[in-house]
Each structure stands twice: as C-alpha cells, then as structure tokens.
Design a protein around this motif. Sequence first.
Motif, mmCIF file in Angstrom:
data_model
loop_
_atom_site.group_PDB
_atom_site.id
_atom_site.type_symbol
_atom_site.label_atom_id
_atom_site.label_comp_id
_atom_site.label_asym_id
_atom_site.label_seq_id
_atom_site.Cartn_x
_atom_site.Cartn_y
_atom_site.Cartn_z
ATOM 1 N N ALA A 133 -10.424 -2.442 -8.372
ATOM 2 C CA ALA A 133 -9.947 -2.086 -7.029
ATOM 3 C C ALA A 133 -8.481 -1.668 -7.135
ATOM 4 O O ALA A 133 -7.710 -2.251 -7.903
ATOM 5 C CB ALA A 133 -10.089 -3.280 -6.093
ATOM 6 N N TYR A 134 -8.123 -0.626 -6.393
ATOM 7 C CA TYR A 134 -6.724 -0.217 -6.343
ATOM 8 C C TYR A 134 -6.470 0.578 -5.071
ATOM 9 O O TYR A 134 -7.393 1.010 -4.397
ATOM 10 C CB TYR A 134 -6.305 0.577 -7.592
ATOM 11 C CG TYR A 134 -6.907 1.952 -7.733
ATOM 12 C CD1 TYR A 134 -6.228 3.089 -7.275
ATOM 13 C CD2 TYR A 134 -8.144 2.142 -8.330
ATOM 14 C CE1 TYR A 134 -6.765 4.354 -7.415
ATOM 15 C CE2 TYR A 134 -8.691 3.407 -8.479
ATOM 16 C CZ TYR A 134 -7.999 4.509 -8.024
ATOM 17 O OH TYR A 134 -8.532 5.757 -8.164
ATOM 18 N N GLU A 135 -5.190 0.732 -4.762
ATOM 19 C CA GLU A 135 -4.776 1.484 -3.582
ATOM 20 C C GLU A 135 -3.916 2.675 -3.964
ATOM 21 O O GLU A 135 -3.095 2.589 -4.874
ATOM 22 C CB GLU A 135 -3.962 0.587 -2.636
ATOM 23 C CG GLU A 135 -4.764 -0.511 -1.995
ATOM 24 C CD GLU A 135 -3.932 -1.324 -1.022
ATOM 25 O OE1 GLU A 135 -2.689 -1.372 -1.163
ATOM 26 O OE2 GLU A 135 -4.530 -1.920 -0.114
ATOM 27 N N VAL A 136 -4.132 3.760 -3.244
ATOM 28 C CA VAL A 136 -3.223 4.896 -3.295
ATOM 29 C C VAL A 136 -2.253 4.662 -2.145
ATOM 30 O O VAL A 136 -2.667 4.471 -0.993
ATOM 31 C CB VAL A 136 -3.978 6.232 -3.117
ATOM 32 C CG1 VAL A 136 -2.991 7.393 -3.065
ATOM 33 C CG2 VAL A 136 -4.996 6.423 -4.232
ATOM 34 N N LEU A 137 -0.972 4.640 -2.441
ATOM 35 C CA LEU A 137 0.054 4.347 -1.442
ATOM 36 C C LEU A 137 0.759 5.615 -0.993
ATOM 37 O O LEU A 137 1.118 6.458 -1.814
ATOM 38 C CB LEU A 137 1.077 3.371 -2.023
ATOM 39 C CG LEU A 137 0.516 2.039 -2.508
ATOM 40 C CD1 LEU A 137 1.602 1.231 -3.217
ATOM 41 C CD2 LEU A 137 -0.105 1.253 -1.366
ATOM 42 N N LEU A 138 0.959 5.729 0.310
ATOM 43 C CA LEU A 138 1.794 6.779 0.878
ATOM 44 C C LEU A 138 3.203 6.221 0.915
ATOM 45 O O LEU A 138 3.443 5.151 1.484
ATOM 46 C CB LEU A 138 1.313 7.159 2.282
ATOM 47 C CG LEU A 138 2.113 8.252 2.985
ATOM 48 C CD1 LEU A 138 1.924 9.591 2.270
ATOM 49 C CD2 LEU A 138 1.675 8.367 4.441
ATOM 50 N N VAL A 139 4.139 6.921 0.295
ATOM 51 C CA VAL A 139 5.513 6.443 0.188
ATOM 52 C C VAL A 139 6.373 7.187 1.204
ATOM 53 O O VAL A 139 6.508 8.414 1.148
ATOM 54 C CB VAL A 139 6.054 6.655 -1.246
ATOM 55 C CG1 VAL A 139 7.459 6.081 -1.380
ATOM 56 C CG2 VAL A 139 5.109 6.037 -2.271
ATOM 57 N N ALA A 140 6.929 6.435 2.139
ATOM 58 C CA ALA A 140 7.769 7.004 3.195
ATOM 59 C C ALA A 140 9.167 7.305 2.656
ATOM 60 O O ALA A 140 9.550 6.839 1.572
ATOM 61 C CB ALA A 140 7.850 6.038 4.375
ATOM 62 N N GLY A 141 9.928 8.043 3.425
ATOM 63 C CA GLY A 141 11.277 8.440 3.038
ATOM 64 C C GLY A 141 12.198 7.275 2.739
ATOM 65 O O GLY A 141 13.111 7.398 1.925
ATOM 66 N N ASP A 142 11.979 6.130 3.375
ATOM 67 C CA ASP A 142 12.817 4.954 3.133
ATOM 68 C C ASP A 142 12.294 4.096 1.978
ATOM 69 O O ASP A 142 12.823 3.023 1.718
ATOM 70 C CB ASP A 142 12.953 4.121 4.404
ATOM 71 C CG ASP A 142 11.634 3.514 4.878
ATOM 72 O OD1 ASP A 142 10.573 3.737 4.230
ATOM 73 O OD2 ASP A 142 11.653 2.812 5.915
ATOM 74 N N GLY A 143 11.220 4.554 1.313
ATOM 75 C CA GLY A 143 10.659 3.812 0.186
ATOM 76 C C GLY A 143 9.575 2.833 0.569
ATOM 77 O O GLY A 143 8.933 2.257 -0.309
ATOM 78 N N SER A 144 9.366 2.632 1.870
ATOM 79 C CA SER A 144 8.284 1.745 2.278
ATOM 80 C C SER A 144 6.943 2.420 2.001
ATOM 81 O O SER A 144 6.873 3.641 1.835
ATOM 82 C CB SER A 144 8.406 1.380 3.763
ATOM 83 O OG SER A 144 8.260 2.545 4.560
ATOM 84 N N THR A 145 5.895 1.611 1.950
ATOM 85 C CA THR A 145 4.577 2.155 1.629
ATOM 86 C C THR A 145 3.535 1.711 2.641
ATOM 87 O O THR A 145 3.686 0.689 3.314
ATOM 88 C CB THR A 145 4.108 1.714 0.227
ATOM 89 O OG1 THR A 145 4.006 0.286 0.202
ATOM 90 C CG2 THR A 145 5.058 2.185 -0.855
ATOM 91 N N SER A 146 2.490 2.509 2.722
ATOM 92 C CA SER A 146 1.307 2.146 3.492
ATOM 93 C C SER A 146 0.095 2.608 2.689
ATOM 94 O O SER A 146 0.206 3.503 1.839
ATOM 95 C CB SER A 146 1.325 2.793 4.882
ATOM 96 O OG SER A 146 1.379 4.204 4.773
ATOM 97 N N THR A 147 -1.028 1.996 2.938
ATOM 98 C CA THR A 147 -2.236 2.359 2.208
ATOM 99 C C THR A 147 -2.739 3.702 2.697
ATOM 100 O O THR A 147 -3.006 3.880 3.883
ATOM 101 C CB THR A 147 -3.329 1.285 2.383
ATOM 102 O OG1 THR A 147 -2.813 0.035 1.896
ATOM 103 C CG2 THR A 147 -4.592 1.651 1.611
ATOM 104 N N TYR A 148 -2.852 4.643 1.785
ATOM 105 C CA TYR A 148 -3.369 5.977 2.083
ATOM 106 C C TYR A 148 -4.875 5.994 1.862
ATOM 107 O O TYR A 148 -5.619 6.601 2.621
ATOM 108 C CB TYR A 148 -2.665 6.986 1.178
ATOM 109 C CG TYR A 148 -2.800 8.426 1.603
ATOM 110 C CD1 TYR A 148 -2.233 8.882 2.787
ATOM 111 C CD2 TYR A 148 -3.466 9.336 0.802
ATOM 112 C CE1 TYR A 148 -2.330 10.206 3.172
ATOM 113 C CE2 TYR A 148 -3.567 10.671 1.171
ATOM 114 C CZ TYR A 148 -2.995 11.105 2.360
ATOM 115 O OH TYR A 148 -3.104 12.422 2.738
#
Length: 156
Positions: A133-148
């Motif tokens: 299992a793994y996640e592809v992360l969306l990386v925001a301009g401030d470096g924070s992430t959310s699950t894509y």
Amino acid sequence: MQRRHFSLAALAALALPALAHAQKSRPLIAVYKDANCGCCSQWVAHLQAAGFDVASHDVDDTGAYRRRFGMPERLASCHSAQVAGYAIEGHVPAADILRLLKDKPRAIGLAVAGMPAGSPGMEDPRNPKARAAYEVLLVAGDGSTSTYRRYEAISG
C-alpha cells in the motif's frame, strides 16, 4: 509547376496543426536519476509505455534537482523529474501524472516517498502483481501534502 507547389503548400498547412497536436499529446518529462539505479530505469520505461517523451539525465546528486524544483526533502526518493512546471518525486504512476496535467492544480507536484514495493519501477519480477500500500501525495506550495491517490496492497 505552380499548381504543384500550391498543392504541396496546402498539404503542409493542413499537416502542421495535426503535427502540433501529436507533439502536445505526448508530454515531455525530464528525469534526473542515478546511472546505476535499475528501478529508475524501469520507471522511465513505465513512463515511455504510458506515452511520455522522456529526457533521462544521469546525475550525481538527484537532491540538487529536488531542491531546485521545490520538493521537500522529507519526500525524497531515488529520482526526481519535472513535467510542465510540476515536480515529480519518486515512483509516481504515469496515470497520476497525466491526471495532474489534466487537472492543473496549484501545487509543486506529486511525490511517492521512499520506494514502495510494487510501485512503477519497483515491481518484483517473481510476483509482478504484488504491491505494498502507498500514497501518491499532492505537494502544495507551502510543502504541505494531501493524498492525491491511494494504492491498496495486493498480495499477488
């Protein structure tokens, strides 16, 4: 003779938009990887099979490119890439990169931290359907992430 030149010019004019569309339909991705890394080369092959034009660069320090692209070090993997102004870090599936290019979110890019088993380029030839299992992360301009996108484990 003039009719022949006109016909050739007309055909060329009709072909140019088709050629331009064909070039746009194959995104160009620049990949920065270690020359001796087999999984990086397999990821490049995965991208090519998915329709990407790949400019592969063997480099001594992929971290320099990760920093240049603004990708946080905590998301480091064994290769870094850039496509259409987005950073791609690690074994991100081509389908997710294509979705990124279609959706065009305001973001640094996508990352798959580490080297998850079964992600593109990390397949086990003895059990090619198996995946951790793994996640592809969306990386925001401030470096924070959310699950894509989340990939569930498959025992194969």
